[in-house]
Design an enzyme around this catalytic site. Structure first.
Site, short mmCIF file in Angstrom:
data_model
loop_
_atom_site.label_atom_id
_atom_site.label_comp_id
_atom_site.label_asym_id
_atom_site.label_seq_id
_atom_site.Cartn_x
_atom_site.Cartn_y
_atom_site.Cartn_z
N ASN A 9 0.87 -1.18 0.00
CA ASN A 9 0.00 0.00 0.00
C ASN A 9 0.90 1.22 0.00
O ASN A 9 1.53 1.54 1.01
CB ASN A 9 -0.88 -0.04 1.26
CG ASN A 9 -1.68 1.24 1.44
OD1 ASN A 9 -1.78 2.06 0.52
ND2 ASN A 9 -2.25 1.43 2.62
N LYS A 11 0.13 4.26 -0.22
CA LYS A 11 -0.51 5.43 0.42
C LYS A 11 -0.31 6.69 -0.45
O LYS A 11 -0.24 6.58 -1.66
CB LYS A 11 0.04 5.62 1.83
CG LYS A 11 -0.03 4.36 2.67
CD LYS A 11 0.17 4.63 4.12
CE LYS A 11 0.27 3.31 4.86
NZ LYS A 11 0.13 3.44 6.28
N GLU A 97 -6.84 4.27 8.00
CA GLU A 97 -6.62 5.70 7.77
C GLU A 97 -7.85 6.33 7.14
O GLU A 97 -8.18 7.48 7.38
CB GLU A 97 -5.37 5.91 6.90
CG GLU A 97 -4.10 5.68 7.71
CD GLU A 97 -2.91 5.18 6.91
OE1 GLU A 97 -2.93 5.26 5.67
OE2 GLU A 97 -1.95 4.70 7.55
N GLU A 167 -5.45 -5.56 10.38
CA GLU A 167 -4.46 -4.52 10.62
C GLU A 167 -4.74 -3.83 11.95
O GLU A 167 -5.55 -2.90 12.01
CB GLU A 167 -4.51 -3.48 9.50
CG GLU A 167 -4.18 -4.02 8.13
CD GLU A 167 -3.56 -2.96 7.25
OE1 GLU A 167 -2.45 -3.19 6.77
OE2 GLU A 167 -4.16 -1.89 7.07
C1 PEP Z 1 -0.79 -0.14 5.98
O1 PEP Z 1 -0.83 1.02 5.65
O2 PEP Z 1 -1.69 -0.90 5.58
C2 PEP Z 1 0.31 -0.61 6.81
C3 PEP Z 1 0.25 -1.82 7.30
O3 PEP Z 1 1.35 0.27 7.05
P1 PEP Z 1 2.78 -0.08 7.71
O4 PEP Z 1 3.29 -1.33 7.09
O5 PEP Z 1 3.63 1.11 7.41
O6 PEP Z 1 2.53 -0.26 9.18
#
Ligand code: PEP
Length: 259
Positions: A9, A11, A97, A167
């Site tokens: 991801n 982002k 998010e 998550e």
């Molecule tokens: C995410 O944005 O889905 C995520 C898991 O971020 P990170 O790996 O940076 O914690």
């Protein structure tokens, strides 16, 4: 046997030029990986170019969000049909998010999941508790709410097309990873819940990714857990070497890149 799925991801990172550089590097490093499905999720502006670069490769493209209407006066939104049209295969839905900053709710998640499925996209549906919820022993309650309501009305046939991403919000972008044991406990709970709602056979074939500070040095131990079928990776998916390492370690390959 569930095929692992490792998704990056990106982002709101990477200009178009940077996105193209990143995806070309991944294509070069990961061309021979067949043991896992590999997905990258760039920003909307880079999707079309990245998707074109990935044609006939072993890496697929996903969006970070999707709107539930097919078309219309919805300024700023992108429909599932539009995503499918440019070669997108997946859509992340309900990322924490988006729940936190953009008023995503189980209800909007549900509409987006249905629209994605109708257009032939695979939804990657994110669920997970905040630190406050975990500390109040509400983890399972929150997960149940996200799954039951976010996936309400999904048929037995369609549920097989979904990927769930667990998550824990407290582990996203914080460097704090759930231990393999902590993650496995929630993954097993999710699988049991899916079995209660859609039957054991369906639950046994649905892939459940873990996401939250997955890095090259913890990927293998997370992936070794019985109910962890892949990773949704944020920060560490932004560099060719670290995402390459995560993918290779997740499928038990030796890596030849140096970090
Ligand atoms: C995410 O944005 O889905 C995520 C898991 O971020 P990170 O790996 O940076 O914690």
């Amino acid at each position: 046997m569930r095929k692992p799925i490792i998704a990056g991801n990106w982002k709101m990172y990477k200009t178009l030029t940077e996105a193209i550089e990143l995806v070309n590097g991944l294509k070069r490093n990961l061309y021979d990986i067949i043991e896992a499905d590999i997905v990258v999720c760039p920003s909307f502006v880079a999707l079309d170019s990245v998707s074109e670069i990935l044609i006939e490769s072993n890496i697929d493209c996903g969006a970070q969000d999707v709107y539930w209407e097919k078309e219309g006066a919805y300024t700023g939104e992108v429909s599932a049909v539009m995503l499918k049209d440019i070669g997108c295969k997946y859509a992340i839905i309900g990322h924490s998010e988006r729940r936190q900053y953009f008023n995503e709710t189980n209800d909007t998640v549900n509409k987006k999941v249905k629209a994605a499925l109708a257009a032939g996209l695979t939804p990657i549906v994110c669920v997970g508790e905040t630190l406050t919820e975990r500390e109040a022993s509400k983890t399972f309650e929150v997960i149940k709410d996200h799954i039951q309501n976010g996936l309400s009305g999904i048929t037995k046939e369609d549920i097989l097309k979904i990927v769930v991403a667990y998550e824990p919000v407290w582990a996203i972008g914080t460097g704090k990873t759930a231990t393999p044991g902590e993650a496995q406990e929630v993954h097993a709970f999710i699988r049991k819940l899916l079995a209660d709602l859609w039957g054991k056979e369906a639950a046994d074939s649905i892939r459940i990714q873990y996401g939250g500070s997955v890095k090259p040095d913890n990927a293998a131990s997370l992936m070794a857990q019985e109910d962890i079928d892949g990773a949704l990776v944020g920060g560490a998916s932004l560099k060719v070497d670290s995402f390459t390492e995560i993918v290779k370690k997740s499928v038990g390959r030796q890596s030849c890149t140096h970090l």
